[in-house]
Design a protein around this motif. Structure first.
Motif, PDB file in Angstrom:
ATOM      1  N   ASN A  60       9.378   2.523  -8.454  1.00 41.56           N
ATOM      2  CA  ASN A  60       9.812   2.235  -9.933  1.00 41.56           C
ATOM      3  C   ASN A  60       8.787   1.984 -10.675  1.00 41.56           C
ATOM      4  OD1 ASN A  60      12.475   2.806  -8.856  1.00 41.56           O
ATOM      5  ND2 ASN A  60      13.024   0.786  -8.134  1.00 41.56           N
ATOM      6  N   SER A  61       7.670   2.578 -10.778  1.00 43.52           N
ATOM      7  CA  SER A  61       6.528   2.274 -11.468  1.00 43.52           C
ATOM      8  C   SER A  61       6.806   2.392 -13.011  1.00 43.52           C
ATOM      9  CB  SER A  61       5.435   3.187 -11.021  1.00 43.52           C
ATOM     10  OG  SER A  61       5.739   4.476 -11.333  1.00 43.52           O
ATOM     11  N   MET A  62       7.757   3.302 -13.391  1.00 46.95           N
ATOM     12  CA  MET A  62       8.442   3.556 -14.548  1.00 46.95           C
ATOM     13  C   MET A  62       9.285   2.653 -15.171  1.00 46.95           C
ATOM     14  SD  MET A  62       6.384   5.935 -16.139  1.00 46.95           S
ATOM     15  CE  MET A  62       7.556   6.808 -17.501  1.00 46.95           C
ATOM     16  N   CYS A  99       5.590  -1.769 -20.641  1.00 49.80           N
ATOM     17  CA  CYS A  99       4.186  -1.145 -20.985  1.00 49.80           C
ATOM     18  C   CYS A  99       3.544  -2.754 -20.933  1.00 49.80           C
ATOM     19  CB  CYS A  99       3.940  -0.770 -22.022  1.00 49.80           C
ATOM     20  SG  CYS A  99       2.278  -0.164 -22.389  1.00 49.80           S
ATOM     21  N   PRO A 100       2.560  -2.969 -19.905  1.00 50.74           N
ATOM     22  CA  PRO A 100       1.524  -4.327 -19.963  1.00 50.74           C
ATOM     23  C   PRO A 100       1.155  -4.462 -21.283  1.00 50.74           C
ATOM     24  CG  PRO A 100       0.652  -2.551 -18.528  1.00 50.74           C
ATOM     25  CD  PRO A 100       2.111  -1.962 -19.046  1.00 50.74           C
ATOM     26  N   HIS A 141      -0.011   2.478 -11.414  1.00 53.25           N
ATOM     27  CA  HIS A 141       0.769   1.762 -12.391  1.00 53.25           C
ATOM     28  C   HIS A 141       0.683   2.770 -13.847  1.00 53.25           C
ATOM     29  CE1 HIS A 141       0.127  -1.994  -9.935  1.00 53.25           C
ATOM     30  NE2 HIS A 141       1.548  -1.639  -9.949  1.00 53.25           N
ATOM     31  N   THR A 142       1.660   2.189 -14.663  1.00 53.07           N
ATOM     32  CA  THR A 142       1.772   3.066 -15.819  1.00 53.07           C
ATOM     33  C   THR A 142       1.809   2.443 -17.332  1.00 53.07           C
ATOM     34  OG1 THR A 142       4.171   3.052 -15.788  1.00 53.07           O
ATOM     35  CG2 THR A 142       3.303   5.198 -14.499  1.00 53.07           C
ATOM     36  N   ILE A 156      -2.030  -4.812 -14.500  1.00 53.69           N
ATOM     37  CA  ILE A 156      -0.909  -5.382 -13.580  1.00 53.69           C
ATOM     38  C   ILE A 156      -1.681  -6.040 -12.302  1.00 53.69           C
ATOM     39  CG2 ILE A 156       1.008  -4.674 -12.320  1.00 53.69           C
ATOM     40  CD1 ILE A 156       1.719  -2.769 -14.514  1.00 53.69           C
ATOM     41  N   CYS A 157      -2.502  -4.915 -11.735  1.00 53.19           N
ATOM     42  CA  CYS A 157      -3.101  -5.160 -10.389  1.00 53.19           C
ATOM     43  C   CYS A 157      -4.696  -5.422 -10.469  1.00 53.19           C
ATOM     44  CB  CYS A 157      -2.734  -3.996  -9.552  1.00 53.19           C
ATOM     45  SG  CYS A 157      -3.561  -2.521  -9.972  1.00 53.19           S
TER      46      CYS A 157
END
Length: 271
Positions: free
Chosen positions: A151-153, A157-158, A178-179, A198-199
């Motif tokens: 469920n990356s989408m 948005c970060p 990630h997106t 994110i990561c």
């Protein structure tokens, strides 16, 4: 025969009559929103308006599937959702999706409805595939060529915090899976930020940068009190932990040779 051809031409002219731009789309109708019983040019216009209401509890977003009534922009007739106006006969949108209650006269966008996403996408069905693990449509160039993140989408948005799944903006998929929005990604790179927000993994091949840091470290001798100091590091790229010599310019992962690392406390050994 001539009369039939003439009538057919008139009918076709009627279908395309009154093309105009409204809200975020070119369409020949407006929608009545069931949540607040108001008329808006489109779903996005409604959401932009309601999300600016001074009372926080009044703010809300329209569920696209709930729209039941539209108003023809040519003859002002309010009617149930349909492609063609029941009164004047115009197509209220060259592209029409009965599931999303969506209209658009700009067919150059290549609209298509994705059953797995549950919404309409743009760009041409032949150019996209649905990744079931990531939970969204991706460019065919990413088929078997991206890191899947469940469920990356379906997150914000970060960078700008806009919800990604149904955003109108183009999306960038990073090496880590990630997106974020393409424009946000490009701005991040312009500011020389090369880690996923994110990561923290590197967003691109950084081997040339690591080689440059190698050369700088070789030319930068540490003072005696730090020359043989060791620290424990965690590599953001490979998740390995190692003990390495400290250097003010960075600590290199012994496993993957990355400088995308951070110092951590020494591991606690079992008694």
């Amino acid at each position: 025969m001539l009369l039939e051809m003439l009538m057919e031409d008139l009918s076709n002219d009627r279908l395309t009559f009154g093309k105009m731009g409204y809200g975020h789309y070119r369409r020949r109708c407006r929608i009545r929103t069931p949540c607040c019983n108001e008329v808006f040019d489109c779903r996005h216009c409604h959401n932009e308006f309601t999300n600016l209401l001074p009372n926080f509890h009044d703010r809300h977003e329209l569920v696209r599937y709930d729209v039941k009534q539209v108003i023809c922009s040519v003859c002002d007739t309010e009617q149930p959702v349909a492609r063609r106006c029941t009164n004047c006969g115009v197509n209220m949108g060259e592209y029409f999706c009965d599931i999303c209650k969506f209209y658009d006269d700009d067919t150059s966008k290549g609209h298509f409805h994705c059953d797995d996403c549950g919404i309409c996408r743009t760009g041409g069905r032949e150019n996209f595939f649905h990744c079931k693990k990531c939970g969204s449509c991706y460019s065919v160039g990413l088929r078997n060529n991206h890191m899947c993140v469940e469920n990356s989408m379906r997150h914000h948005c970060p960078i700008c915090y806009e919800y990604m799944f149904d955003s109108l903006k183009d999306t960038a998929v990073m090496k880590c899976g990630h997106t974020m929005h393409c424009e946000c990604y490009n701005e991040m790179i312009r500011r020389e930020k090369y880690c996923c927000p994110i990561c923290s993994k590197s967003t691109m091949d950084m081997s040339r940068n690591w080689k440059r840091i190698d050369e700088e470290i070789e030319d930068t001798i540490m003072p005696d009190e730090y020359r043989y100091k060791k620290v424990w590091i965690l590599c953001n790229d490979c998740n390995d932990t190692t003990e390495v010599y400290f250097h003010v310019l960075g600590q290199k992962c012994s496993h993957c040779q990355s400088y995308n690392t951070r110092t951590i406390a020494p591991p606690v050994l079992p008694q």
